[in-house]
Design a protein around this motif. Structure first.
Motif, PDB file in Angstrom:
ATOM      1  N   PHE A 106       0.892  -1.139  -0.092  1.00 62.85           N
ATOM      2  CA  PHE A 106       0.059   0.043   0.113  1.00 62.85           C
ATOM      3  C   PHE A 106       0.803   1.456   0.169  1.00 62.85           C
ATOM      4  O   PHE A 106       0.477   2.255  -0.222  1.00 62.85           O
ATOM      5  N   GLY A 107       2.195   1.200   0.009  1.00 54.62           N
ATOM      6  CA  GLY A 107       2.966   2.514   0.103  1.00 54.62           C
ATOM      7  C   GLY A 107       2.888   3.157   1.612  1.00 54.62           C
ATOM      8  O   GLY A 107       2.235   2.589   2.518  1.00 54.62           O
ATOM      9  N   SER A 108       3.426   4.028   1.726  1.00 59.56           N
ATOM     10  CA  SER A 108       3.889   4.944   2.967  1.00 59.56           C
ATOM     11  C   SER A 108       3.137   6.284   2.895  1.00 59.56           C
ATOM     12  O   SER A 108       3.321   7.109   3.884  1.00 59.56           O
ATOM     13  N   ALA A 109       1.806   6.538   2.051  1.00 63.07           N
ATOM     14  CA  ALA A 109       1.179   7.642   1.927  1.00 63.07           C
ATOM     15  C   ALA A 109       0.617   8.054   3.332  1.00 63.07           C
ATOM     16  O   ALA A 109       0.472   9.226   3.766  1.00 63.07           O
ATOM     17  N   LYS A 110       0.259   7.118   4.019  1.00 64.06           N
ATOM     18  CA  LYS A 110      -0.502   7.278   5.347  1.00 64.06           C
ATOM     19  C   LYS A 110       0.406   7.030   6.559  1.00 64.06           C
ATOM     20  O   LYS A 110      -0.094   7.008   7.447  1.00 64.06           O
ATOM     21  N   VAL A 111       1.502   6.830   6.435  1.00 69.80           N
ATOM     22  CA  VAL A 111       2.474   6.456   7.494  1.00 69.80           C
ATOM     23  C   VAL A 111       3.478   7.693   7.605  1.00 69.80           C
ATOM     24  O   VAL A 111       4.171   8.039   6.752  1.00 69.80           O
ATOM     25  N   SER A 112       3.416   8.129   8.810  1.00 73.45           N
ATOM     26  CA  SER A 112       4.372   9.367   9.469  1.00 73.45           C
ATOM     27  C   SER A 112       5.666   8.742   9.980  1.00 73.45           C
ATOM     28  O   SER A 112       6.840   9.365   9.615  1.00 73.45           O
ATOM     29  N   SER A 113       5.735   7.284  10.461  1.00 72.35           N
ATOM     30  CA  SER A 113       6.995   6.854  10.737  1.00 72.35           C
ATOM     31  C   SER A 113       6.755   5.513  11.179  1.00 72.35           C
ATOM     32  O   SER A 113       5.550   4.885  11.340  1.00 72.35           O
ATOM     33  N   LEU A 114       7.932   4.893  11.291  1.00 71.39           N
ATOM     34  CA  LEU A 114       7.988   3.406  11.436  1.00 71.39           C
ATOM     35  C   LEU A 114       8.728   2.928  12.626  1.00 71.39           C
ATOM     36  O   LEU A 114       9.861   3.226  12.825  1.00 71.39           O
ATOM     37  N   THR A 115       8.457   1.977  13.543  1.00 73.77           N
ATOM     38  CA  THR A 115       9.296   1.372  14.493  1.00 73.77           C
ATOM     39  C   THR A 115       9.069  -0.069  14.594  1.00 73.77           C
ATOM     40  O   THR A 115       8.079  -0.469  14.684  1.00 73.77           O
ATOM     41  N   ILE A 116      10.167  -0.616  14.476  1.00 77.56           N
ATOM     42  CA  ILE A 116      10.293  -1.917  14.105  1.00 77.56           C
ATOM     43  C   ILE A 116      10.782  -2.374  15.537  1.00 77.56           C
ATOM     44  O   ILE A 116      12.053  -2.302  16.001  1.00 77.56           O
ATOM     45  N   ILE A 117      10.007  -3.534  16.152  1.00 75.51           N
ATOM     46  CA  ILE A 117      10.697  -3.963  17.536  1.00 75.51           C
ATOM     47  C   ILE A 117      10.998  -5.475  17.260  1.00 75.51           C
ATOM     48  O   ILE A 117      10.376  -6.416  17.318  1.00 75.51           O
ATOM     49  N   ASP A 118      12.390  -5.618  17.224  1.00 73.48           N
ATOM     50  CA  ASP A 118      13.014  -6.985  17.253  1.00 73.48           C
ATOM     51  C   ASP A 118      12.407  -8.048  16.397  1.00 73.48           C
ATOM     52  O   ASP A 118      11.880  -9.224  16.783  1.00 73.48           O
ATOM     53  N   GLN A 119      12.694  -7.754  15.147  1.00 75.36           N
ATOM     54  CA  GLN A 119      12.048  -8.600  14.113  1.00 75.36           C
ATOM     55  C   GLN A 119      13.234  -8.718  13.074  1.00 75.36           C
ATOM     56  O   GLN A 119      13.500  -7.717  12.409  1.00 75.36           O
ATOM     57  N   PRO A 120      13.835  -9.988  12.616  1.00 76.09           N
ATOM     58  CA  PRO A 120      14.608 -10.067  11.567  1.00 76.09           C
ATOM     59  C   PRO A 120      13.878  -9.877  10.321  1.00 76.09           C
ATOM     60  O   PRO A 120      12.799 -10.012  10.001  1.00 76.09           O
ATOM     61  N   SER A 121      14.654  -9.666   9.160  1.00 73.56           N
ATOM     62  CA  SER A 121      14.154  -9.047   7.984  1.00 73.56           C
ATOM     63  C   SER A 121      13.980 -10.450   7.115  1.00 73.56           C
ATOM     64  O   SER A 121      13.373 -10.542   6.248  1.00 73.56           O
ATOM     65  N   ALA A 122      14.577 -11.541   7.692  1.00 68.52           N
ATOM     66  CA  ALA A 122      14.320 -12.700   7.206  1.00 68.52           C
ATOM     67  C   ALA A 122      14.782 -13.795   8.497  1.00 68.52           C
ATOM     68  O   ALA A 122      15.682 -13.626   9.079  1.00 68.52           O
ATOM     69  N   CYS A 123      13.736 -14.660   8.551  1.00 70.24           N
ATOM     70  CA  CYS A 123      14.067 -15.734   9.762  1.00 70.24           C
ATOM     71  C   CYS A 123      14.397 -17.061   9.438  1.00 70.24           C
ATOM     72  O   CYS A 123      15.234 -17.938  10.058  1.00 70.24           O
ATOM     73  N   ALA A 124      14.359 -17.384   8.038  1.00 68.42           N
ATOM     74  CA  ALA A 124      14.645 -18.921   7.569  1.00 68.42           C
ATOM     75  C   ALA A 124      15.756 -18.690   6.805  1.00 68.42           C
ATOM     76  O   ALA A 124      16.036 -17.648   6.023  1.00 68.42           O
ATOM     77  N   ILE A 125      16.578 -19.762   6.825  1.00 70.01           N
ATOM     78  CA  ILE A 125      17.786 -19.726   6.184  1.00 70.01           C
ATOM     79  C   ILE A 125      17.382 -20.318   4.592  1.00 70.01           C
ATOM     80  O   ILE A 125      17.282 -21.330   4.236  1.00 70.01           O
ATOM     81  N   LEU A 126      16.874 -19.271   3.668  1.00 72.44           N
ATOM     82  CA  LEU A 126      16.320 -19.558   2.426  1.00 72.44           C
ATOM     83  C   LEU A 126      17.314 -20.039   1.286  1.00 72.44           C
ATOM     84  O   LEU A 126      18.701 -19.641   1.416  1.00 72.44           O
ATOM     85  N   PRO A 127      16.942 -20.394   0.360  1.00 73.52           N
ATOM     86  CA  PRO A 127      18.221 -21.168  -0.762  1.00 73.52           C
ATOM     87  C   PRO A 127      18.822 -20.117  -1.302  1.00 73.52           C
ATOM     88  O   PRO A 127      20.187 -20.462  -1.468  1.00 73.52           O
ATOM     89  N   TRP A 128      18.564 -18.950  -1.210  1.00 76.08           N
ATOM     90  CA  TRP A 128      19.590 -17.740  -1.886  1.00 76.08           C
ATOM     91  C   TRP A 128      20.239 -17.044  -0.595  1.00 76.08           C
ATOM     92  O   TRP A 128      21.013 -16.216  -1.204  1.00 76.08           O
ATOM     93  N   LEU A 129      20.342 -17.561   0.363  1.00 72.59           N
ATOM     94  CA  LEU A 129      20.976 -16.750   1.339  1.00 72.59           C
ATOM     95  C   LEU A 129      22.041 -17.783   1.863  1.00 72.59           C
ATOM     96  O   LEU A 129      22.020 -18.949   2.230  1.00 72.59           O
ATOM     97  N   GLU A 130      23.469 -17.205   1.527  1.00 68.03           N
ATOM     98  CA  GLU A 130      24.756 -17.795   2.160  1.00 68.03           C
ATOM     99  C   GLU A 130      24.643 -17.847   3.511  1.00 68.03           C
ATOM    100  O   GLU A 130      23.951 -16.939   4.165  1.00 68.03           O
ATOM    101  N   LYS A 131      25.509 -18.809   4.216  1.00 70.86           N
ATOM    102  CA  LYS A 131      25.653 -19.173   5.598  1.00 70.86           C
ATOM    103  C   LYS A 131      25.656 -17.646   6.492  1.00 70.86           C
ATOM    104  O   LYS A 131      25.235 -17.431   7.332  1.00 70.86           O
ATOM    105  N   ALA A 132      26.937 -16.909   5.897  1.00 69.75           N
ATOM    106  CA  ALA A 132      27.227 -15.588   6.444  1.00 69.75           C
ATOM    107  C   ALA A 132      26.193 -14.594   6.278  1.00 69.75           C
ATOM    108  O   ALA A 132      25.685 -13.797   7.409  1.00 69.75           O
ATOM    109  N   GLU A 133      25.343 -14.805   5.301  1.00 67.04           N
ATOM    110  CA  GLU A 133      24.591 -13.706   5.068  1.00 67.04           C
ATOM    111  C   GLU A 133      23.183 -13.763   5.770  1.00 67.04           C
ATOM    112  O   GLU A 133      22.604 -12.881   6.560  1.00 67.04           O
ATOM    113  N   ALA A 134      22.916 -15.136   6.093  1.00 67.12           N
ATOM    114  CA  ALA A 134      21.813 -15.661   6.685  1.00 67.12           C
ATOM    115  C   ALA A 134      22.069 -15.180   8.363  1.00 67.12           C
ATOM    116  O   ALA A 134      21.164 -14.637   9.052  1.00 67.12           O
ATOM    117  N   ALA A 135      23.518 -15.420   8.551  1.00 68.27           N
ATOM    118  CA  ALA A 135      23.591 -14.773  10.127  1.00 68.27           C
ATOM    119  C   ALA A 135      23.394 -13.499  10.373  1.00 68.27           C
ATOM    120  O   ALA A 135      22.935 -13.027  11.456  1.00 68.27           O
TER     121      ALA A 135
END
Length: 291
Positions: free
Chosen positions: A110-139
């Motif tokens: 939906f985009g950010s037109a209605k968003v003044s700010s964002l607060t992210i509390i303790d969440q990784p941008s990726a949780c699973a070690i996906l096939p395109w993630l190298e080991k170091a990148e996943a960590a």
């Protein structure tokens, strides 16, 4: 306590605090298997300065428990519909754990037109070690579970020992000093999420990769980490570095710096959030979007 019904027929329970005359509206999104009640300790502190909206996401707490919609994208649509229902043209959005994933999905859809700010509390941008993630990148990004591990993790919430698995998972996200009564209350809120719906939603959640969304976030952003969280605080620093102009705040163990700082130590959490928002001018509804 109020409710509204989404376009696909799910009743969402929401709560409003603070004066409607307050210049800013703060919307709080809880994590997987939690509820809006997790924020009840910190809301009175925030409501002195903001209009505060908290709500139970579908399948959680006092909201409807449908058999359909166990997807992060559907939860993002629910947020969009809630903002429309409450006639909120601009909001400061705060997402805890899976709630952060819902916010990333919301921005993506939906985009950010209605968003003044964002607060992210303790969440990784990726949780699973996906096939395109190298080991170091996943960590680096905080991905800690491989596909067999994800399968076993989800199955643990469906098997004969599901109650024990849920308690153990919850305990792993809290400081060791948390009172037993608080742990029990959190656990009872946790059990309001049906195991079948919850497991489907959990798998959808942990298989997402939000890294491509981070550089496209065009609103002021605060990333919150916990010194003793099960989420590696280094992964939160990495996320903050990917978001243009983002700030990072790490809570110490004494400040409740596990996965639930707003519950274990609401005072320092409220201070940190207010300090961030106080430096960001309130915005009017704007055309355009970051998507």
């Amino acid at each position: 306590m109020s409710t509204f019904t989404t376009a696909d027929g799910c009743k969402l329970d929401y709560h409003l605090a603070g004066s409607s005359s307050n210049e800013r509206t703060l919307v709080l999104l809880h994590g997987w298997s939690q509820s809006r009640a997790m924020f009840d300790r910190v809301i009175p502190m925030l409501a002195r300065h903001y209009r505060v909206v908290s709500y139970d996401q579908r399948g959680h707490g006092e909201s409807g428990h449908p058999a359909h919609g166990a997807r992060i994208a559907r939860l993002a649509r629910d947020l969009d519909e809630l903002l429309a229902h409450l006639h909120i043209e601009q909001a400061d959005l705060v997402g805890h754990s899976m709630g952060a994933s819902v916010l990333w999905s919301y921005l993506d859809l939906f985009g950010s037109a209605k968003v003044s700010s964002l607060t992210i509390i303790d969440q990784p941008s990726a949780c699973a070690i996906l096939p395109w993630l190298e080991k170091a990148e996943a960590a680096q990004v905080g991905a800690i579970v491989d596909f067999p591990g994800a399968e076993a993790f989800c199955k643990s919430f469906l098997g004969p020992d599901a109650a024990s698995a849920r308690r153990q998972f919850l305990s792993s996200m809290l400081t060791s000093q948390i009172p037993g009564a608080d742990l029990e209350w959190l656990y009872q809120e946790n059990l309001k999420l049906d195991g079948g719906f919850g497991t489907r939603l959990l798998l959808d959640h942990i298989m997402q990769d939000w890294r491509d969304v981070l550089p496209r976030i065009d609103v002021p952003t605060l990333v919150i980490a916990g010194e003793v969280s099960h989420v590696n605080p280094a992964s939160q620093q990495w996320s903050a570095e990917q978001i243009p102009g983002a700030r990072l705040h790490t809570f110490t163990a004494e400040e409740g710096g596990a996965h639930f700082p707003f519950f274990e130590r609401p005072e320092p959490f409220a201070t940190a959030l207010h300090s961030f928002l106080d430096t960001q001018p309130a915005r009017r509804a704007r055309a355009g979007a970051a998507s």
